[in-house]
Scaffold this motif. Sequence first.
Motif, PDB file in Angstrom:
ATOM      1  N   SER A   1       0.831  -1.209   0.000  1.00 20.42           N
ATOM      2  CA  SER A   1       0.000   0.000   0.000  1.00 20.42           C
ATOM      3  C   SER A   1       0.867   1.261   0.000  1.00 20.42           C
ATOM      4  CB  SER A   1      -0.950   0.013   1.199  1.00 20.42           C
ATOM      5  OG  SER A   1      -0.248   0.175   2.417  1.00 20.42           O
ATOM      6  N   GLU A   2       2.073   1.169   0.559  1.00 24.30           N
ATOM      7  CA  GLU A   2       2.983   2.329   0.568  1.00 24.30           C
ATOM      8  C   GLU A   2       3.379   2.719  -0.849  1.00 24.30           C
ATOM      9  OE1 GLU A   2       6.332   1.511   3.021  1.00 24.30           O
ATOM     10  OE2 GLU A   2       5.140   1.014   4.806  1.00 24.30           O
ATOM     11  N   LEU A   3       3.600   1.722  -1.700  1.00 28.59           N
ATOM     12  CA  LEU A   3       3.950   2.011  -3.093  1.00 28.59           C
ATOM     13  C   LEU A   3       2.742   2.594  -3.823  1.00 28.59           C
ATOM     14  CD1 LEU A   3       5.887   1.897  -5.489  1.00 28.59           C
ATOM     15  CD2 LEU A   3       5.250  -0.502  -5.821  1.00 28.59           C
TER      16      LEU A   3
ATOM     17  N   ASN B   1       2.975  11.893 -14.422  1.00 32.00           N
ATOM     18  CA  ASN B   1       3.845  10.809 -14.889  1.00 32.00           C
ATOM     19  C   ASN B   1       3.008   9.607 -15.312  1.00 32.00           C
ATOM     20  OD1 ASN B   1       6.603  11.855 -14.388  1.00 32.00           O
ATOM     21  ND2 ASN B   1       5.892  11.958 -12.266  1.00 32.00           N
ATOM     22  N   TYR B   2       3.522   8.861 -16.278  1.00 34.27           N
ATOM     23  CA  TYR B   2       2.799   7.691 -16.774  1.00 34.27           C
ATOM     24  C   TYR B   2       2.962   6.491 -15.848  1.00 34.27           C
ATOM     25  CZ  TYR B   2       2.487  10.237 -21.230  1.00 34.27           C
ATOM     26  OH  TYR B   2       2.226  11.171 -22.205  1.00 34.27           O
ATOM     27  N   VAL B   3       4.156   6.355 -15.251  1.00 34.30           N
ATOM     28  CA  VAL B   3       4.417   5.220 -14.371  1.00 34.30           C
ATOM     29  C   VAL B   3       5.283   5.654 -13.196  1.00 34.30           C
ATOM     30  CG1 VAL B   3       4.264   3.441 -16.183  1.00 34.30           C
ATOM     31  CG2 VAL B   3       6.485   4.505 -15.680  1.00 34.30           C
ATOM     32  N   GLY B   4       5.197   4.872 -12.123  1.00 36.51           N
ATOM     33  CA  GLY B   4       6.164   4.934 -11.048  1.00 36.51           C
ATOM     34  C   GLY B   4       6.989   3.661 -11.122  1.00 36.51           C
ATOM     35  N   ALA B   5       8.308   3.770 -11.094  1.00 33.86           N
ATOM     36  CA  ALA B   5       9.151   2.589 -11.293  1.00 33.86           C
ATOM     37  C   ALA B   5      10.544   2.839 -10.727  1.00 33.86           C
ATOM     38  CB  ALA B   5       9.246   2.238 -12.775  1.00 33.86           C
ATOM     39  N   ALA B   6      11.317   1.760 -10.589  1.00 33.04           N
ATOM     40  CA  ALA B   6      12.695   1.831 -10.104  1.00 33.04           C
ATOM     41  C   ALA B   6      13.659   1.585 -11.266  1.00 33.04           C
ATOM     42  CB  ALA B   6      12.923   0.789  -9.010  1.00 33.04           C
ATOM     43  N   HIS B   7      14.892   2.009 -11.090  1.00 31.70           N
ATOM     44  CA  HIS B   7      15.903   1.870 -12.134  1.00 31.70           C
ATOM     45  C   HIS B   7      16.208   0.399 -12.420  1.00 31.70           C
ATOM     46  CE1 HIS B   7      16.602   5.975 -10.556  1.00 31.70           C
ATOM     47  NE2 HIS B   7      16.899   6.247 -11.825  1.00 31.70           N
TER      48      HIS B   7
ATOM     49  N   VAL C   1       7.871  -4.125 -11.933  1.00 32.53           N
ATOM     50  CA  VAL C   1       7.089  -3.558 -10.827  1.00 32.53           C
ATOM     51  C   VAL C   1       6.718  -2.140 -11.254  1.00 32.53           C
ATOM     52  CG1 VAL C   1       7.016  -2.985  -8.378  1.00 32.53           C
ATOM     53  CG2 VAL C   1       8.433  -4.904  -9.161  1.00 32.53           C
ATOM     54  N   LEU C   2       5.431  -1.925 -11.479  1.00 32.89           N
ATOM     55  CA  LEU C   2       4.984  -0.637 -12.000  1.00 32.89           C
ATOM     56  C   LEU C   2       3.787  -0.110 -11.229  1.00 32.89           C
ATOM     57  CD1 LEU C   2       4.984  -1.271 -15.874  1.00 32.89           C
ATOM     58  CD2 LEU C   2       6.682   0.039 -14.581  1.00 32.89           C
ATOM     59  N   LEU C   3       3.836   1.168 -10.924  1.00 34.45           N
ATOM     60  CA  LEU C   3       2.649   1.892 -10.501  1.00 34.45           C
ATOM     61  C   LEU C   3       2.167   2.614 -11.752  1.00 34.45           C
ATOM     62  CD1 LEU C   3       0.718   2.816  -8.287  1.00 34.45           C
ATOM     63  CD2 LEU C   3       2.328   4.670  -7.756  1.00 34.45           C
ATOM     64  N   ILE C   4       1.027   2.176 -12.301  1.00 32.42           N
ATOM     65  CA  ILE C   4       0.573   2.649 -13.607  1.00 32.42           C
ATOM     66  C   ILE C   4      -0.469   3.749 -13.452  1.00 32.42           C
ATOM     67  CG2 ILE C   4      -0.522   1.966 -15.783  1.00 32.42           C
ATOM     68  CD1 ILE C   4       0.400  -0.898 -15.227  1.00 32.42           C
ATOM     69  N   ASN C   5      -0.229   4.852 -14.126  1.00 30.17           N
ATOM     70  CA  ASN C   5      -1.194   5.942 -14.172  1.00 30.17           C
ATOM     71  C   ASN C   5      -2.191   5.614 -15.291  1.00 30.17           C
ATOM     72  OD1 ASN C   5      -2.631   8.337 -14.360  1.00 30.17           O
ATOM     73  ND2 ASN C   5      -0.831   9.639 -14.016  1.00 30.17           N
ATOM     74  N   CYS C   6      -3.201   4.818 -14.976  1.00 29.08           N
ATOM     75  CA  CYS C   6      -4.150   4.335 -15.990  1.00 29.08           C
ATOM     76  C   CYS C   6      -4.866   5.493 -16.678  1.00 29.08           C
ATOM     77  CB  CYS C   6      -5.164   3.392 -15.362  1.00 29.08           C
ATOM     78  SG  CYS C   6      -4.447   1.892 -14.669  1.00 29.08           S
TER      79      CYS C   6
ATOM     80  N   LYS D   1       9.293   7.794 -21.643  1.00 27.29           N
ATOM     81  CA  LYS D   1      10.500   8.608 -21.445  1.00 27.29           C
ATOM     82  C   LYS D   1      10.126   9.993 -20.904  1.00 27.29           C
ATOM     83  CE  LYS D   1      14.604  10.327 -23.852  1.00 27.29           C
ATOM     84  NZ  LYS D   1      15.295  10.473 -25.160  1.00 27.29           N
ATOM     85  N   ASP D   2      10.816  10.392 -19.838  1.00 27.84           N
ATOM     86  CA  ASP D   2      10.617  11.688 -19.171  1.00 27.84           C
ATOM     87  C   ASP D   2       9.265  11.796 -18.472  1.00 27.84           C
ATOM     88  OD1 ASP D   2      13.117  12.554 -20.128  1.00 27.84           O
ATOM     89  OD2 ASP D   2      12.215  13.234 -22.002  1.00 27.84           O
ATOM     90  N   LYS D   3       8.552  10.677 -18.344  1.00 24.95           N
ATOM     91  CA  LYS D   3       7.274  10.663 -17.635  1.00 24.95           C
ATOM     92  C   LYS D   3       7.291   9.558 -16.574  1.00 24.95           C
ATOM     93  CE  LYS D   3       4.689  13.847 -19.684  1.00 24.95           C
ATOM     94  NZ  LYS D   3       3.961  14.914 -18.934  1.00 24.95           N
ATOM     95  N   VAL D   4       8.384   9.490 -15.798  1.00 24.84           N
ATOM     96  CA  VAL D   4       8.573   8.432 -14.810  1.00 24.84           C
ATOM     97  C   VAL D   4       8.750   9.030 -13.429  1.00 24.84           C
ATOM     98  CG1 VAL D   4       9.944   6.428 -14.129  1.00 24.84           C
ATOM     99  CG2 VAL D   4       9.700   7.012 -16.562  1.00 24.84           C
ATOM    100  N   LEU D   5       7.956   8.554 -12.476  1.00 20.72           N
ATOM    101  CA  LEU D   5       8.190   8.881 -11.075  1.00 20.72           C
ATOM    102  C   LEU D   5       9.150   7.827 -10.536  1.00 20.72           C
ATOM    103  CD1 LEU D   5       7.459  10.375  -8.383  1.00 20.72           C
ATOM    104  CD2 LEU D   5       5.758   8.554  -8.043  1.00 20.72           C
ATOM    105  N   TRP D   6      10.350   8.228 -10.183  1.00 19.91           N
ATOM    106  CA  TRP D   6      11.346   7.268  -9.711  1.00 19.91           C
ATOM    107  C   TRP D   6      11.085   6.934  -8.247  1.00 19.91           C
ATOM    108  CZ3 TRP D   6      13.720   4.894 -13.388  1.00 19.91           C
ATOM    109  CH2 TRP D   6      13.945   5.543 -14.603  1.00 19.91           C
TER     110      TRP D   6
END
Length: 595
Positions: free
Chosen positions: A120-122, A130-136, A166-171, A206-211
Amino acid sequence: MSEQVIPVFYACDNSFVKYMVVSLKSLLCNASPDYRYRIHILHSDITEELQEKVRAMATEYAEICFHDVRMHLQEIAERLPIRDYYSNTTYYRMFIAEMFPEYDKALYIDSDTVVPGDISELYEKELGDNYVGAAHEQAMVQENVYGCYVEEVLGIDRNNYFNAGVLLINCKAFRENRLLEKFIELLGIYNFVVTQDEDYLNVLCKDKVLWVEQQWNTEMFGEIPYPEEEYKLIHYIMVSKPWHYADCRCGAFFWEYAKQTFAYEEIKEVLENYTDEEKERDLVSAKRLMQTAIYEINKKDNYLSIVKNGTTKSRERLLIVDKIAKYEREGRFDEDVEEDPPSKELLPEHVDYLRSSVKSKLKSKFAYSVARIFMNDMIAKKQLIIKDIKGLENYAGLQSGAVVTCNHFNAMDSFAMQIAYEASGQKKRKFYRVIREGNYTNFPGFYGMLMRNCNTFPLSSNKQTMRKFMKSVDAILTGGHFLLIYPEQSMWWNYRKPKPLKKGGFIMATKNNVPVLPCFITMEDSDVKDGDGFFVQEYTIHIGKPIYPDAKKKRSENVQAMMDENFACWKNIYEKTYGIPLQYADEEIRLPKKA
């Protein structure tokens, strides 16, 4: 308990369920009970028995749902220039936003993970625009070859490439910014072969990522700069699988949760039976992946060079693909999606259907010799690929003339039917084909010459010409020859489904007491691209059993019965070959309308 629902998506097949449930168990054990969770499992082949076992893992705050995506994705599949992508579970994440419009945000998690953190924290992270939240992606950061690959092929800094497991997707943003349509277009521009869907997502986002913190995707690769107690999600990427290697890094996390699932004994057996040969294949696979990355870097026409030079695929072809999907949704099956040549009225004196004059015979002979050279050249260049012909015995066994039916999906599909006719050994009987009026009167150049002279039977808007047409049809059918007709009427480029049939060809067969020979061509991607960037299709020609008119029935009854049997034959071939039920975007379209 909060009423907020957190949607979490997995995608796997029947063989991978045993590993997915370990990830799911870890997620449920550690997720905050202050929320409700809806676990969606996307699949195409998971058995009902396995589904029941997984559903039994549900808790008072988490429900588990299964979704057979074949039906949902069939409409999308018809829009894809590269058909195999939608059948691979790794690509299902591309369709979540469109398939589930009720969600503005969703989590996607690969099945080769465990989740010791509170998911739930993620989910609660704010994505903004941003389109997605993701890690490097650590393989790109820590391995120079892969880093060079993303920089020199994708045009993305190696430190700005994310792991898509592992993606947090901005649907909501996916839908508003037409990410699915852009994905479809990108498929036609370039075939990424290193990390495939991950490459497409990185280019699109590209350039739409929450790290997010790397702890939310701790990959079992290279150096990990934080202690195990900080791991929130562990990802067993590439060949680092604890069910294959007893010494797999952080394998203890996996086995801790595996013991709490119904699949534990089965997974243990997989580990015990994993052979040295299979481990050697893992090494070879890892080396091959790196070699593939090097090959892509050195390609002159890699993705980055194509984009820089502006040599992308034909936009017109993409618009046709979208138009086909639109026409299917609207049930407009008898309308062409591409503009035909303007049609000039064909008068009786302008066509010699039976090639009775010496001039017509000479023109036909010349046209066939040129067409043969042209067709052989297409085959040599793999512009026309016939993979197989099935049911030739049904063609070879015909003792009379016949109306040959075929699905219509390409201007060149009659070449495939010509090949089937020749392979049948029936060359003593001639092979004719019905074409449109405009194709005969107004088609320009080389193709126009073929249209007018290769034993074609043009339709006409002139009544006198059509009377001549019907008399000529009667003559060739009763004379023991074959007439190819496309009863679907319309031509839809690379459309795989059978379309509802028109009755004209069946009237001809019934009137002349000859059978209908139902042929249906199925397609699959080859490894060759055409000039527009689409993969050339490999054709399998299926020849069904002849359908004979019944002397006991009225002509109208025979027409309808033969139409129905023809469609049923095509439907059976379609479903057996592609492994999915025939279903249309317009749910009301099922069978040909009654005559």
